[in-house]
Design a protein around this motif. Structure first.
Motif, PDB file in Angstrom:
ATOM      1  N   ASP A 136       0.828  -1.201   0.000  1.00  0.00           N
ATOM      2  CA  ASP A 136       0.000   0.000   0.000  1.00  0.00           C
ATOM      3  C   ASP A 136       0.864   1.252   0.000  1.00  0.00           C
ATOM      4  O   ASP A 136       1.995   1.258   0.511  1.00  0.00           O
ATOM      5  CB  ASP A 136      -0.910   0.016   1.238  1.00  0.00           C
ATOM      6  N   VAL A 137       0.306   2.316  -0.549  1.00  0.00           N
ATOM      7  CA  VAL A 137       0.953   3.622  -0.486  1.00  0.00           C
ATOM      8  C   VAL A 137       0.761   4.195   0.914  1.00  0.00           C
ATOM      9  O   VAL A 137      -0.357   4.234   1.429  1.00  0.00           O
ATOM     10  CB  VAL A 137       0.353   4.580  -1.534  1.00  0.00           C
ATOM     11  N   SER A 138       1.837   4.610   1.550  1.00  0.00           N
ATOM     12  CA  SER A 138       1.754   5.222   2.880  1.00  0.00           C
ATOM     13  C   SER A 138       2.525   6.542   2.877  1.00  0.00           C
ATOM     14  O   SER A 138       3.376   6.774   2.032  1.00  0.00           O
ATOM     15  CB  SER A 138       2.333   4.284   3.948  1.00  0.00           C
ATOM     16  N   GLY A 139       2.208   7.400   3.830  1.00  0.00           N
ATOM     17  CA  GLY A 139       2.908   8.669   3.936  1.00  0.00           C
ATOM     18  C   GLY A 139       2.279   9.792   3.143  1.00  0.00           C
ATOM     19  O   GLY A 139       2.826  10.896   3.093  1.00  0.00           O
ATOM     20  N   LEU A 140       1.118   9.543   2.521  1.00  0.00           N
ATOM     21  CA  LEU A 140       0.407  10.582   1.791  1.00  0.00           C
ATOM     22  C   LEU A 140      -0.930  10.912   2.429  1.00  0.00           C
ATOM     23  O   LEU A 140      -1.379  12.051   2.388  1.00  0.00           O
ATOM     24  CB  LEU A 140       0.159  10.150   0.332  1.00  0.00           C
ATOM     25  N   MET A 141      -1.564   9.892   3.000  1.00  0.00           N
ATOM     26  CA  MET A 141      -2.916  10.065   3.521  1.00  0.00           C
ATOM     27  C   MET A 141      -3.015   9.535   4.947  1.00  0.00           C
ATOM     28  O   MET A 141      -2.280   8.623   5.325  1.00  0.00           O
ATOM     29  CB  MET A 141      -3.921   9.323   2.632  1.00  0.00           C
ATOM     30  N   GLY A 142      -3.923  10.097   5.692  1.00  0.00           N
ATOM     31  CA  GLY A 142      -4.181   9.631   7.035  1.00  0.00           C
ATOM     32  C   GLY A 142      -5.057   8.394   7.029  1.00  0.00           C
ATOM     33  O   GLY A 142      -5.451   7.879   5.972  1.00  0.00           O
ATOM     34  N   SER A 143      -5.408   7.905   8.206  1.00  0.00           N
ATOM     35  CA  SER A 143      -6.214   6.688   8.321  1.00  0.00           C
ATOM     36  C   SER A 143      -7.622   6.875   7.763  1.00  0.00           C
ATOM     37  O   SER A 143      -8.297   5.905   7.423  1.00  0.00           O
ATOM     38  CB  SER A 143      -6.303   6.250   9.789  1.00  0.00           C
ATOM     39  N   ASP A 144      -8.055   8.142   7.619  1.00  0.00           N
ATOM     40  CA  ASP A 144      -9.381   8.405   7.064  1.00  0.00           C
ATOM     41  C   ASP A 144      -9.366   8.516   5.552  1.00  0.00           C
ATOM     42  O   ASP A 144     -10.392   8.789   4.927  1.00  0.00           O
ATOM     43  CB  ASP A 144      -9.965   9.688   7.669  1.00  0.00           C
ATOM     44  N   GLY A 145      -8.190   8.332   4.921  1.00  0.00           N
ATOM     45  CA  GLY A 145      -8.098   8.393   3.470  1.00  0.00           C
ATOM     46  C   GLY A 145      -7.940   9.783   2.907  1.00  0.00           C
ATOM     47  O   GLY A 145      -7.913   9.960   1.686  1.00  0.00           O
ATOM     48  N   ARG A 146      -7.795  10.786   3.772  1.00  0.00           N
ATOM     49  CA  ARG A 146      -7.621  12.164   3.299  1.00  0.00           C
ATOM     50  C   ARG A 146      -6.147  12.514   3.197  1.00  0.00           C
ATOM     51  O   ARG A 146      -5.327  12.076   4.008  1.00  0.00           O
ATOM     52  CB  ARG A 146      -8.316  13.145   4.235  1.00  0.00           C
ATOM     53  N   LEU A 147      -5.819  13.332   2.190  1.00  0.00           N
ATOM     54  CA  LEU A 147      -4.461  13.848   2.080  1.00  0.00           C
ATOM     55  C   LEU A 147      -4.135  14.664   3.322  1.00  0.00           C
ATOM     56  O   LEU A 147      -4.945  15.454   3.790  1.00  0.00           O
ATOM     57  CB  LEU A 147      -4.325  14.724   0.832  1.00  0.00           C
ATOM     58  N   THR A 148      -2.930  14.461   3.854  1.00  0.00           N
ATOM     59  CA  THR A 148      -2.567  15.062   5.132  1.00  0.00           C
ATOM     60  C   THR A 148      -1.379  16.009   4.953  1.00  0.00           C
ATOM     61  O   THR A 148      -0.273  15.563   4.632  1.00  0.00           O
ATOM     62  CB  THR A 148      -2.201  13.972   6.156  1.00  0.00           C
ATOM     63  N   PRO A 149      -1.562  17.320   5.117  1.00  0.00           N
ATOM     64  CA  PRO A 149      -0.455  18.261   4.926  1.00  0.00           C
ATOM     65  C   PRO A 149       0.767  17.935   5.767  1.00  0.00           C
ATOM     66  O   PRO A 149       1.901  18.071   5.303  1.00  0.00           O
ATOM     67  CB  PRO A 149      -1.077  19.609   5.325  1.00  0.00           C
TER      68      PRO A 149
END
Length: 207
Positions: free
Chosen positions: A52-65
């Motif tokens: 899986d891709v990690s480090g881009l989105m939080g656990s809710d699936g939203r992009l995380t600044p």
């Protein structure tokens, strides 16, 4: 050599290009270094890399600044941990540069090594209230190895994930000049092959 993803609120319209095909690969020979860049729909990444891709989105699936600001190379290293890179007869460790996602309807350019470097470093995705769907995003990632015999034949072996065949456009650059452009269909557990340069073959033969 690593690059940190930079979150930008807006980008010049000239920086965008129409969506490309199912997947693209750019291989860049750069003296004693080699870079490999990928671009494809986000939904195709796990079936190809097996992780899986990690480090881009939080656990809710939203992009995380905050995650983007910290850099995405760690997540890219984890993503490619089951992919094997070989130059000639030697296994080579490619270190992640960065990875990013862009809106599928307005992806950044991905024409050559320079535009690929920009695509993995800059995020043009607004941060909506609702989590974006994978089919609405294009993913880009890059890896780099140095020092290596960049003229050697390159093979990239992917894990078996029970996916369908994947169509890829593979472009090879030498010092910024396009040397090879082909379409390939990568089977599950398949391998991308990039032939070596004539100079590398002469070096092997002692010529």
């Amino acid at each position: 050599m690593r690059k940190t993803g930079i979150l930008l609120g807006a980008l010049l319209a000239a920086a965008f290009a129409p969506p490309a095909g199912a997947g693209e690969v750019i291989v860049s020979r750069e003296g004693d270094g080699m870079a490999v860049y990928f671009r494809m729909p986000l939904s195709d990444v796990r079936p190809l890399f097996g992780n899986d891709v990690s480090g881009l989105m939080g656990s809710d699936g939203r992009l995380t600044p905050d995650l983007l600001a910290q850099g995405t190379f760690d997540g890219a290293d984890l993503l490619a941990r089951d992919v094997a890179f070989t130059l000639g007869a030697r296994d080579v460790a490619f270190e992640a540069l960065s990875m990013m996602v862009h809106p599928a309807e307005t992806p950044l350019r991905f024409d050559d090594p320079l535009s690929a470097q920009m695509a993995i470093a800059v995020c043009g995705v607004p941060l909506p209230e609702a989590a974006p769907q994978p089919e609405d995003l294009v993913w880009v990632g890059g890896w780099y190895a140095y020092p290596v015999p960049s003229g050697a034949a390159l093979t990239i072996d992917f894990p078996q994930t029970d996916r369908a065949p994947l169509d890829l456009s593979v472009r090879v650059f030498d010092a910024g000049h396009l040397k090879r452009d082909e379409k390939v269909t990568l089977a599950d557990d398949g391998t991308i092959h990039v032939p070596g340069t004539a100079g590398w073959r002469r070096w092997l033969s002692g010529g």
